[in-house]
Design a protein around this motif. Sequence first.
Motif, PDB file in Angstrom:
ATOM      1  N   CYS A  53       1.213  -1.205   0.180  1.00  0.00           N
ATOM      2  CA  CYS A  53       0.231   0.486  -0.384  1.00  0.00           C
ATOM      3  C   CYS A  53       0.902   1.216  -0.396  1.00  0.00           C
ATOM      4  O   CYS A  53       2.006   2.159   0.657  1.00  0.00           O
ATOM      5  N   LEU A  54       0.421   2.231  -0.882  1.00  0.00           N
ATOM      6  CA  LEU A  54       1.408   3.633  -1.377  1.00  0.00           C
ATOM      7  C   LEU A  54       0.367   4.451  -0.625  1.00  0.00           C
ATOM      8  O   LEU A  54       0.387   5.288  -0.643  1.00  0.00           O
ATOM      9  N   ALA A  55      -0.901   4.752   0.076  1.00  0.00           N
ATOM     10  CA  ALA A  55      -1.761   5.349   0.392  1.00  0.00           C
ATOM     11  C   ALA A  55      -1.878   5.025   1.712  1.00  0.00           C
ATOM     12  O   ALA A  55      -3.330   4.665   2.180  1.00  0.00           O
ATOM     13  N   ARG A  56      -1.388   4.637   2.832  1.00  0.00           N
ATOM     14  CA  ARG A  56      -1.561   4.472   3.921  1.00  0.00           C
ATOM     15  C   ARG A  56      -2.268   5.108   4.948  1.00  0.00           C
ATOM     16  O   ARG A  56      -3.582   5.210   5.849  1.00  0.00           O
ATOM     17  N   ASP A  57      -2.043   6.704   4.286  1.00  0.00           N
ATOM     18  CA  ASP A  57      -3.036   7.330   4.933  1.00  0.00           C
ATOM     19  C   ASP A  57      -5.072   7.774   4.551  1.00  0.00           C
ATOM     20  O   ASP A  57      -5.004   8.196   5.267  1.00  0.00           O
ATOM     21  N   ARG A  58      -5.282   6.476   3.845  1.00  0.00           N
ATOM     22  CA  ARG A  58      -6.680   6.725   4.101  1.00  0.00           C
ATOM     23  C   ARG A  58      -7.095   5.672   5.166  1.00  0.00           C
ATOM     24  O   ARG A  58      -6.328   4.512   4.900  1.00  0.00           O
ATOM     25  N   GLU A  59      -8.510   5.797   5.281  1.00  0.00           N
ATOM     26  CA  GLU A  59      -9.100   4.513   5.977  1.00  0.00           C
ATOM     27  C   GLU A  59     -10.522   4.123   4.765  1.00  0.00           C
ATOM     28  O   GLU A  59      -9.634   2.454   5.179  1.00  0.00           O
ATOM     29  N   SER A  60     -10.364   3.605   3.429  1.00  0.00           N
ATOM     30  CA  SER A  60     -11.098   2.413   3.277  1.00  0.00           C
ATOM     31  C   SER A  60      -9.873   2.674   1.599  1.00  0.00           C
ATOM     32  O   SER A  60      -9.208   3.794   1.142  1.00  0.00           O
ATOM     33  N   CYS A  61      -9.869   1.356   1.114  1.00  0.00           N
ATOM     34  CA  CYS A  61      -9.748   1.270  -0.281  1.00  0.00           C
ATOM     35  C   CYS A  61     -10.487   1.922  -1.400  1.00  0.00           C
ATOM     36  O   CYS A  61      -9.328   2.257  -2.191  1.00  0.00           O
ATOM     37  N   THR A  62     -11.314   1.962  -1.042  1.00  0.00           N
ATOM     38  CA  THR A  62     -12.696   2.667  -2.459  1.00  0.00           C
ATOM     39  C   THR A  62     -12.368   3.694  -2.588  1.00  0.00           C
ATOM     40  O   THR A  62     -12.228   5.036  -1.556  1.00  0.00           O
ATOM     41  N   GLY A  63     -12.481   4.183  -3.408  1.00  0.00           N
ATOM     42  CA  GLY A  63     -12.094   5.333  -4.433  1.00  0.00           C
ATOM     43  C   GLY A  63     -10.263   5.741  -4.626  1.00  0.00           C
ATOM     44  O   GLY A  63     -10.180   6.846  -4.798  1.00  0.00           O
ATOM     45  N   CYS A  64      -9.866   4.337  -4.235  1.00  0.00           N
ATOM     46  CA  CYS A  64      -7.709   4.875  -4.187  1.00  0.00           C
ATOM     47  C   CYS A  64      -7.904   5.134  -5.807  1.00  0.00           C
ATOM     48  O   CYS A  64      -8.368   3.956  -6.848  1.00  0.00           O
ATOM     49  N   LEU A  65      -6.782   5.980  -6.353  1.00  0.00           N
ATOM     50  CA  LEU A  65      -6.108   6.019  -7.798  1.00  0.00           C
ATOM     51  C   LEU A  65      -5.132   4.928  -7.824  1.00  0.00           C
ATOM     52  O   LEU A  65      -5.745   5.064  -9.264  1.00  0.00           O
ATOM     53  N   LEU A  66      -4.743   4.414  -7.140  1.00  0.00           N
ATOM     54  CA  LEU A  66      -4.030   3.194  -7.140  1.00  0.00           C
ATOM     55  C   LEU A  66      -4.969   1.361  -7.047  1.00  0.00           C
ATOM     56  O   LEU A  66      -4.770   0.474  -7.726  1.00  0.00           O
ATOM     57  N   GLN A  67      -6.132   1.918  -7.160  1.00  0.00           N
ATOM     58  CA  GLN A  67      -7.067   0.232  -6.463  1.00  0.00           C
ATOM     59  C   GLN A  67      -6.743  -0.557  -8.250  1.00  0.00           C
ATOM     60  O   GLN A  67      -6.859  -1.344  -7.746  1.00  0.00           O
ATOM     61  N   PRO A  68      -7.303   0.845  -8.719  1.00  0.00           N
ATOM     62  CA  PRO A  68      -7.333  -0.576 -10.610  1.00  0.00           C
ATOM     63  C   PRO A  68      -5.806  -1.446 -10.622  1.00  0.00           C
ATOM     64  O   PRO A  68      -6.520  -2.599 -11.162  1.00  0.00           O
ATOM     65  N   SER A  69      -4.773  -1.342  -9.996  1.00  0.00           N
ATOM     66  CA  SER A  69      -3.613  -2.013 -10.182  1.00  0.00           C
ATOM     67  C   SER A  69      -3.211  -2.541  -9.002  1.00  0.00           C
ATOM     68  O   SER A  69      -0.908  -3.156  -8.940  1.00  0.00           O
ATOM     69  N   CYS A  70      -3.713  -2.619  -7.800  1.00  0.00           N
ATOM     70  CA  CYS A  70      -3.525  -2.672  -6.405  1.00  0.00           C
ATOM     71  C   CYS A  70      -3.282  -4.080  -6.272  1.00  0.00           C
ATOM     72  O   CYS A  70      -3.940  -5.163  -6.748  1.00  0.00           O
ATOM     73  N   VAL A  71      -2.021  -4.528  -6.182  1.00  0.00           N
ATOM     74  CA  VAL A  71      -2.420  -5.905  -5.635  1.00  0.00           C
ATOM     75  C   VAL A  71      -3.259  -6.551  -4.916  1.00  0.00           C
ATOM     76  O   VAL A  71      -2.971  -7.729  -4.580  1.00  0.00           O
ATOM     77  N   TYR A  72      -2.832  -5.752  -3.445  1.00  0.00           N
ATOM     78  CA  TYR A  72      -3.482  -6.142  -2.367  1.00  0.00           C
ATOM     79  C   TYR A  72      -5.474  -6.607  -3.186  1.00  0.00           C
ATOM     80  O   TYR A  72      -6.403  -7.134  -2.502  1.00  0.00           O
ATOM     81  N   THR A  73      -5.824  -5.330  -3.319  1.00  0.00           N
ATOM     82  CA  THR A  73      -7.570  -5.044  -3.696  1.00  0.00           C
ATOM     83  C   THR A  73      -7.798  -6.154  -4.437  1.00  0.00           C
ATOM     84  O   THR A  73      -8.493  -6.578  -4.678  1.00  0.00           O
ATOM     85  N   TYR A  74      -6.732  -6.749  -5.418  1.00  0.00           N
ATOM     86  CA  TYR A  74      -6.545  -7.805  -7.200  1.00  0.00           C
ATOM     87  C   TYR A  74      -7.098  -9.327  -6.245  1.00  0.00           C
ATOM     88  O   TYR A  74      -8.411  -9.646  -6.219  1.00  0.00           O
TER      89      TYR A  74
END
Length: 337
Positions: free
Chosen positions: A44-65
Motif C-alpha cells: 500500500c502506497l496510500a496508508r493515510d486512507r481509511e478505505s481502499c474505496t476510491g483510491c487512485l491505485l485501486q485498479p492496479s493494486c496487488v492487495y485489492t486484486y
Amino acid sequence: MDLAGLEFAAFRFRLKADDRFNLPRFVGSTLRGALGISLKKTVCLARDRESCTGCLLQPSCVYTYLFETQKHESVPKFRTISDIPRPFVIRPIPSQNSSLLTFDLILIGRAIELIPYLIFSVKRLEKSGLGPKRDRFTLMSVTSLHPEGEKLIFHAEEESLSGGWFVCSEEQLERRAEEMPDERATIALRSPVRIKSNGRLVSDLQFHHLIRALLRRISLLALFHCGFEVKADFKRLIEAAEGIRRTGGELKWIDLERFSLRQKSRVKMGGLVGEVEFEGDMRPFKKLLAAGEWLHVGKGCVMGLGRIEVIDGRREESGRASGREVEGSGGSEIGGR
C-alpha cells in the motif's frame, strides 16, 4: 466441458515456530487474515486512507486484486453478482507437531505471478508473529507442487526465489479425470463444505448441489482471473447431475467460527465433512470434479473450506480415506442415505 484456459499453481509453505504454535482450530481463517494484513502493509502506497474505496491505485493494486477483488462492470453477463471469488485458496495441512505449520497456497490465473509478493508477506509476518499469541516463526521453505513431486523455489538460507514454478492446466485435469471411476464414485469432503441452495445451507447433500456450485465457481474464476468464458451446456449438465443417485455415505456437520475484523464479531463457518457415495454416469463431470479437488467448492474456499476429493468407487472405512485428517472435529452427524 472446455477448460483449456484454466490455469493455477500450488505452493507449499513450511513454517517452524520459535517455540510452538498456539493457533485457533480454524487456522485457515487465521492465515487468510494475517496474510491479507501483511500484504496490504507491504504494497500500500496510500496508508493515510481509511478505505481502499476510491483510491487512485485501486485498479492496479496487488492487495485489492487478491483480497478485495472488484466486480468487472465490463462483463454484463455477471452484473448481478456482488461477490467475485478471490483468485487463491489457502489449504492448511493437518499436523500433530505443534512447532510446525504447513499450508498450501493455490493461486489462480493472473494471481500466479504474484507469488513473490505473498512469500515476502509471509516473511514479514516472522517479526509480528501469527495468531492471537503472536507466535514467532521462520519461513523454512516454499515449494512448487507438480505431478512428480515438489520443486524448491525458496529456502530460509537463501532468501531469494530460484527457478520457475509449475502451472497446472487442463492437461493435468484430464489426466486426473482418467483416474476417476465412470459409474460409481465416493467423494470425500476433506474440510467443511458450505453450499447454499435457495438461500439456505445444504445439509442433505446431493450430487447436483456439488455440480451447481462447481459450475458457478469454476466459471467465475475462469472469467475474472483467467480471461476466458467456460463453454458448456450448463442446463444439460445440471439435468444430468440430478440423475446421479446418492447411494450412501457418512456426513456430519462441523461447527467452526472465525472473528471478522470487518464485522467486529464472530461468524459461524461450519459445514459438512465425511464421505458420500454417488452412482450414475460420472463421465461428463470428471474434469469438473478434478478442478474442484484443487480449487475447492462452496463458501469460504479462500480459508480452506470446501476441499473435496474423489477417492474411489466405494467408500473407504471411516477415518481411513487416503490416510488424511479432516480439519476440525466433533459436530452432529447428518444421515447416511
